[in-house]
Design a protein around this motif. Sequence first.
Motif, mmCIF file in Angstrom:
data_model
loop_
_atom_site.group_PDB
_atom_site.id
_atom_site.type_symbol
_atom_site.label_atom_id
_atom_site.label_comp_id
_atom_site.label_asym_id
_atom_site.label_seq_id
_atom_site.Cartn_x
_atom_site.Cartn_y
_atom_site.Cartn_z
ATOM 1 N N ILE A 195 -21.926 24.462 -47.401
ATOM 2 C CA ILE A 195 -22.758 25.666 -47.433
ATOM 3 C C ILE A 195 -23.983 25.373 -48.292
ATOM 4 O O ILE A 195 -23.878 24.812 -49.385
ATOM 5 N N SER A 196 -25.139 25.748 -47.804
ATOM 6 C CA SER A 196 -26.368 25.546 -48.578
ATOM 7 C C SER A 196 -27.178 26.831 -48.573
ATOM 8 O O SER A 196 -27.117 27.626 -47.634
ATOM 9 N N LEU A 197 -27.921 27.029 -49.648
ATOM 10 C CA LEU A 197 -28.767 28.211 -49.778
ATOM 11 C C LEU A 197 -30.221 27.825 -49.559
ATOM 12 O O LEU A 197 -30.693 26.831 -50.126
ATOM 13 N N PRO A 198 -30.976 28.584 -48.749
ATOM 14 C CA PRO A 198 -32.398 28.302 -48.563
ATOM 15 C C PRO A 198 -33.155 28.543 -49.865
ATOM 16 O O PRO A 198 -33.184 29.659 -50.376
ATOM 17 N N GLN A 199 -33.736 27.497 -50.421
ATOM 18 C CA GLN A 199 -34.376 27.603 -51.726
ATOM 19 C C GLN A 199 -35.541 28.589 -51.727
ATOM 20 O O GLN A 199 -35.733 29.339 -52.682
ATOM 21 N N HIS A 200 -36.321 28.596 -50.643
ATOM 22 C CA HIS A 200 -37.459 29.517 -50.588
ATOM 23 C C HIS A 200 -36.966 30.961 -50.600
ATOM 24 O O HIS A 200 -37.510 31.809 -51.307
ATOM 25 N N GLY A 201 -35.918 31.234 -49.813
ATOM 26 C CA GLY A 201 -35.385 32.590 -49.768
ATOM 27 C C GLY A 201 -34.810 33.015 -51.102
ATOM 28 O O GLY A 201 -34.993 34.153 -51.543
ATOM 29 N N MET A 202 -34.118 32.106 -51.785
ATOM 30 C CA MET A 202 -33.555 32.419 -53.092
ATOM 31 C C MET A 202 -34.659 32.713 -54.103
ATOM 32 O O MET A 202 -34.584 33.692 -54.867
ATOM 33 N N LYS A 203 -35.706 31.899 -54.112
ATOM 34 C CA LYS A 203 -36.809 32.119 -55.041
ATOM 35 C C LYS A 203 -37.509 33.451 -54.757
ATOM 36 O O LYS A 203 -37.875 34.190 -55.680
ATOM 37 N N LYS A 204 -37.679 33.748 -53.472
ATOM 38 C CA LYS A 204 -38.331 35.003 -53.082
ATOM 39 C C LYS A 204 -37.574 36.202 -53.633
ATOM 40 O O LYS A 204 -38.176 37.134 -54.188
ATOM 41 N N HIS A 205 -36.258 36.189 -53.513
ATOM 42 C CA HIS A 205 -35.486 37.330 -53.972
ATOM 43 C C HIS A 205 -35.395 37.370 -55.494
ATOM 44 O O HIS A 205 -35.384 38.458 -56.086
ATOM 45 N N LEU A 206 -35.350 36.206 -56.126
ATOM 46 C CA LEU A 206 -35.375 36.195 -57.585
ATOM 47 C C LEU A 206 -36.695 36.748 -58.106
ATOM 48 O O LEU A 206 -36.729 37.531 -59.064
ATOM 49 N N ASP A 207 -37.789 36.353 -57.484
ATOM 50 C CA ASP A 207 -39.097 36.848 -57.897
ATOM 51 C C ASP A 207 -39.208 38.361 -57.724
ATOM 52 O O ASP A 207 -39.884 39.045 -58.497
ATOM 53 N N SER A 208 -38.526 38.886 -56.703
ATOM 54 C CA SER A 208 -38.631 40.325 -56.435
ATOM 55 C C SER A 208 -37.904 41.169 -57.464
ATOM 56 O O SER A 208 -38.049 42.389 -57.484
ATOM 57 N N THR A 209 -37.108 40.536 -58.331
ATOM 58 C CA THR A 209 -36.405 41.297 -59.360
ATOM 59 C C THR A 209 -37.204 41.391 -60.646
ATOM 60 O O THR A 209 -36.774 42.047 -61.590
ATOM 61 N N SER A 210 -38.378 40.728 -60.695
ATOM 62 C CA SER A 210 -39.174 40.733 -61.910
ATOM 63 C C SER A 210 -40.196 41.842 -61.867
ATOM 64 O O SER A 210 -40.494 42.420 -60.830
ATOM 65 N N SER A 211 -40.735 42.156 -63.021
ATOM 66 C CA SER A 211 -41.723 43.226 -63.132
ATOM 67 C C SER A 211 -42.932 42.704 -63.879
ATOM 68 O O SER A 211 -42.828 41.875 -64.764
ATOM 69 N N SER A 212 -44.100 43.211 -63.517
ATOM 70 C CA SER A 212 -45.319 42.850 -64.241
ATOM 71 C C SER A 212 -45.552 43.779 -65.411
ATOM 72 O O SER A 212 -46.469 43.602 -66.195
#
Length: 318
Positions: free
Chosen positions: A250-267
């Motif tokens: 099983i592998s995780l798409p790195q781009h998709g993982m980064k995208k969702h991690l970034d979406s949890t941050s706030s400016s």
Amino acid sequence: CTWVTVYRHPVSRLVSARFYCAGSRAMHVDPLCGARPDVSWYGNATTVDWAHFWGNYLVRELLLHPGVASSALSRGLRANEDLQGGSGDDALGDMPTALLRRQEHAGENLGRGQRVWELWRLLLHGGDDPSTPHGAANLEDLKRLLFGQPLHQRPFKTFGILEFWEESMAVFDCLVPLPGKASWRKLRSVRITHGSERYKAAEQKAVEVAMSDRAVLPELLRGDLELYRLALENFRGEVERANSACRTSISLPQHGMKKHLDSTSSSGSGRTQHQHHHQQHPRLAAPSSATPQHHLVYAHHHGLPFPGAGGHTHTRGS
């Protein structure tokens, strides 16, 4: 039972609930919609309105876990005492009793038919909001409960991420296999909807707009976003466990993982920064035929999600 769960991005889940509860039937029968006296509100509410109404729904539900509920209730009562100058609800007792007594004495402020999560939110007195001192303490308790304990002490044997559904079901097939030839990955062939296909395009557009908000929603959903971020980070460990135990790839798409991690941050400058420590996940032996085959899946939608919390658990997604 073996307990597993699936986490969903808090913003997507919020928007989904907003559209779902706008339906004339859902708002009357589904606990997640709450029990607002003015039913016209559901059809007119914006995503930000829903964020104010729901708040950190995931945090609040998980605080019903017997391992943290009592301390969360005590902190809430102490916070109310401080606010009221010592005239808090210290006579309410334990959490289930407190919920029942709140319901019995609902009065004008709560209204009839108040849902468990609404009563629990009142009892927490801000304890589901990490911007308060007792809310921050409760969030730390949840992080330890879910991700900071040895694997065998955690409330869920494993978990998945809705946005990585195929990978999650592959993990489930390994770590919590269904009996016989049944497969979690094949369950998608059984399709039961609640009518969301009628408004899916509008919902998706609303999700895209909400995801672009880097100020209001991240603050209102800060606790849920923090738990989702930790779930994403720890999901890598679940994938590694499955690959090791079942010799899968099983592998995780790195781009998709980064995208969702970034979406949890706030400016926003008000967001609290935490340090997180990654733990080594011990390798598990491949499941044997003696592995319990009864699995109860809970997707974090309804209240009282844990044994001993005083209610029934539903299998549900959204």
